[in-house]
Design an enzyme around this catalytic site. Sequence first.
Site, PDB file in Angstrom:
ATOM      1  N   ARG A 105       0.821  -1.213   0.000  1.00  0.00           N
ATOM      2  CA  ARG A 105       0.000   0.000   0.000  1.00  0.00           C
ATOM      3  C   ARG A 105       0.857   1.266   0.000  1.00  0.00           C
ATOM      4  O   ARG A 105       0.529   2.254  -0.665  1.00  0.00           O
ATOM      5  CB  ARG A 105      -0.928   0.000   1.223  1.00  0.00           C
ATOM      6  CG  ARG A 105      -1.861   1.185   1.318  1.00  0.00           C
ATOM      7  CD  ARG A 105      -2.747   1.082   2.537  1.00  0.00           C
ATOM      8  NE  ARG A 105      -3.710   0.007   2.419  1.00  0.00           N
ATOM      9  CZ  ARG A 105      -4.946   0.167   1.946  1.00  0.00           C
ATOM     10  NH1 ARG A 105      -5.352   1.361   1.561  1.00  0.00           N
ATOM     11  NH2 ARG A 105      -5.770  -0.849   1.876  1.00  0.00           N
ATOM     12  N   TYR A 215      -0.146 -13.408   0.254  1.00  0.00           N
ATOM     13  CA  TYR A 215       0.300 -13.147  -1.122  1.00  0.00           C
ATOM     14  C   TYR A 215       1.549 -12.271  -1.088  1.00  0.00           C
ATOM     15  O   TYR A 215       1.781 -11.525  -0.128  1.00  0.00           O
ATOM     16  CB  TYR A 215      -0.798 -12.488  -1.965  1.00  0.00           C
ATOM     17  CG  TYR A 215      -1.367 -11.188  -1.442  1.00  0.00           C
ATOM     18  CD1 TYR A 215      -0.730  -9.965  -1.656  1.00  0.00           C
ATOM     19  CD2 TYR A 215      -2.578 -11.180  -0.756  1.00  0.00           C
ATOM     20  CE1 TYR A 215      -1.273  -8.779  -1.198  1.00  0.00           C
ATOM     21  CE2 TYR A 215      -3.134  -9.994  -0.301  1.00  0.00           C
ATOM     22  CZ  TYR A 215      -2.482  -8.802  -0.526  1.00  0.00           C
ATOM     23  OH  TYR A 215      -3.027  -7.624  -0.080  1.00  0.00           O
ATOM     24  N   ASP A 296     -14.392   5.340   1.143  1.00  0.00           N
ATOM     25  CA  ASP A 296     -15.018   4.901   2.392  1.00  0.00           C
ATOM     26  C   ASP A 296     -15.877   5.974   3.045  1.00  0.00           C
ATOM     27  O   ASP A 296     -16.759   5.655   3.843  1.00  0.00           O
ATOM     28  CB  ASP A 296     -13.948   4.434   3.385  1.00  0.00           C
ATOM     29  CG  ASP A 296     -13.446   3.036   3.088  1.00  0.00           C
ATOM     30  OD1 ASP A 296     -14.078   2.333   2.276  1.00  0.00           O
ATOM     31  OD2 ASP A 296     -12.422   2.636   3.664  1.00  0.00           O
TER      32      ASP A 296
END
Length: 389
Positions: A105, A215, A296
Amino acid sequence: MAEEIAIVGAGIGGLALALGLARAGKRLRVYEQAPELREIGAGISLSPNAVKGLRYLGVGGQLEALADEPPTQVTRHYAHGKILVNFRRHNTREQLGAPYLQAHRADLHDLLRERLAALQPDALVLDRELTAVSKDSEGAYALGFADGSQANADLLIGADGLKSIVRREVFSEPEPEFSGFVAWRGLVTRDELGVEQSRPGSMVFVAPGRMFVRYPVRRGRLQNFVAFSRIDDGWSAEGWSQTGDIDTVREVFYDFHDDARVVLRAFSGRRCHKWGLFSRRPLPRWIKGRAAVLGDAAHPMLPWLGQGAAMAIEDAVVLCRALIEFEEAEEALRRYENARLERVTVIHRESLHGGERLMQQDPDELARRPVVTEETLGLSHYDPATEPL
């Protein structure tokens, strides 16, 4: 269009919108409550619809150079490791027009921030915690911050996440509902894990009421893990700035296949991110006057479809295009809402029930029934850069 644009929140959605507008020569300010933007230790999945949006913003190629492109995503039985579902992504670029990526991120966040700074060095204002919003008789907004400072804006965009102040002050505040699940997240280095366990692709292990996801990110140098579990008692903390004890995670997943537990054994720290998963109703309207919300702040989602960041990127690109193409701010905002509301409502609804589908009582049912994923729902065909406004 409005002369002074204020974007509240320097997350992925806020920075994506700011970068798109800056590339078009628009002047803006991004107000972020954090005193500094620090690296967040988390992986992020970016389906092709999100990658198309990042290409529009001019950072897609750079991100692809940093990210991992998983050839497969397998869902396995938690105990013996049997493959229940196997999605092959070898032809994703050809079929969908962009790759499926998994990245750190912070790498995406840094790309957006650096490109914005190169275009408008003074655009990002840190340590500005929004506390109040008021509106004058001509429709302009006055922003009040915790340090006593103020700012004015003709157009206000709330990209300030789950606990959005813009949503609270300008729109409404849906009550959060605890989903019954908590999650832990962390990163393990390739050296900690061992080369033989640093495999390409992503793996999901499912059990009744529990799920473990792993992952690679940063070209395999790190393994991201997310562990979900249903809990019986209540949980009061929303968001994932809290931490949890890694030994607790190991205890909860003690009976999982070794391909999952090896990641938890290799984690060298004592604490990892922990957060409660809350659902909120999406806002029925995302615009009010010359104010809008995205990501969000408008439609906080549960993570079961992996589309939270993708929706914020899509919102940002569509809103950016509308503000560029339509001179009147109200018309631009109306076009944005009309283009996004139906799609996001469907994805929000499907995400709401994803945990129950994945963590049902018999994991083998996943192999016997149609699976609901972003692939089966056709979400990745969407291109926010070309969607009609």
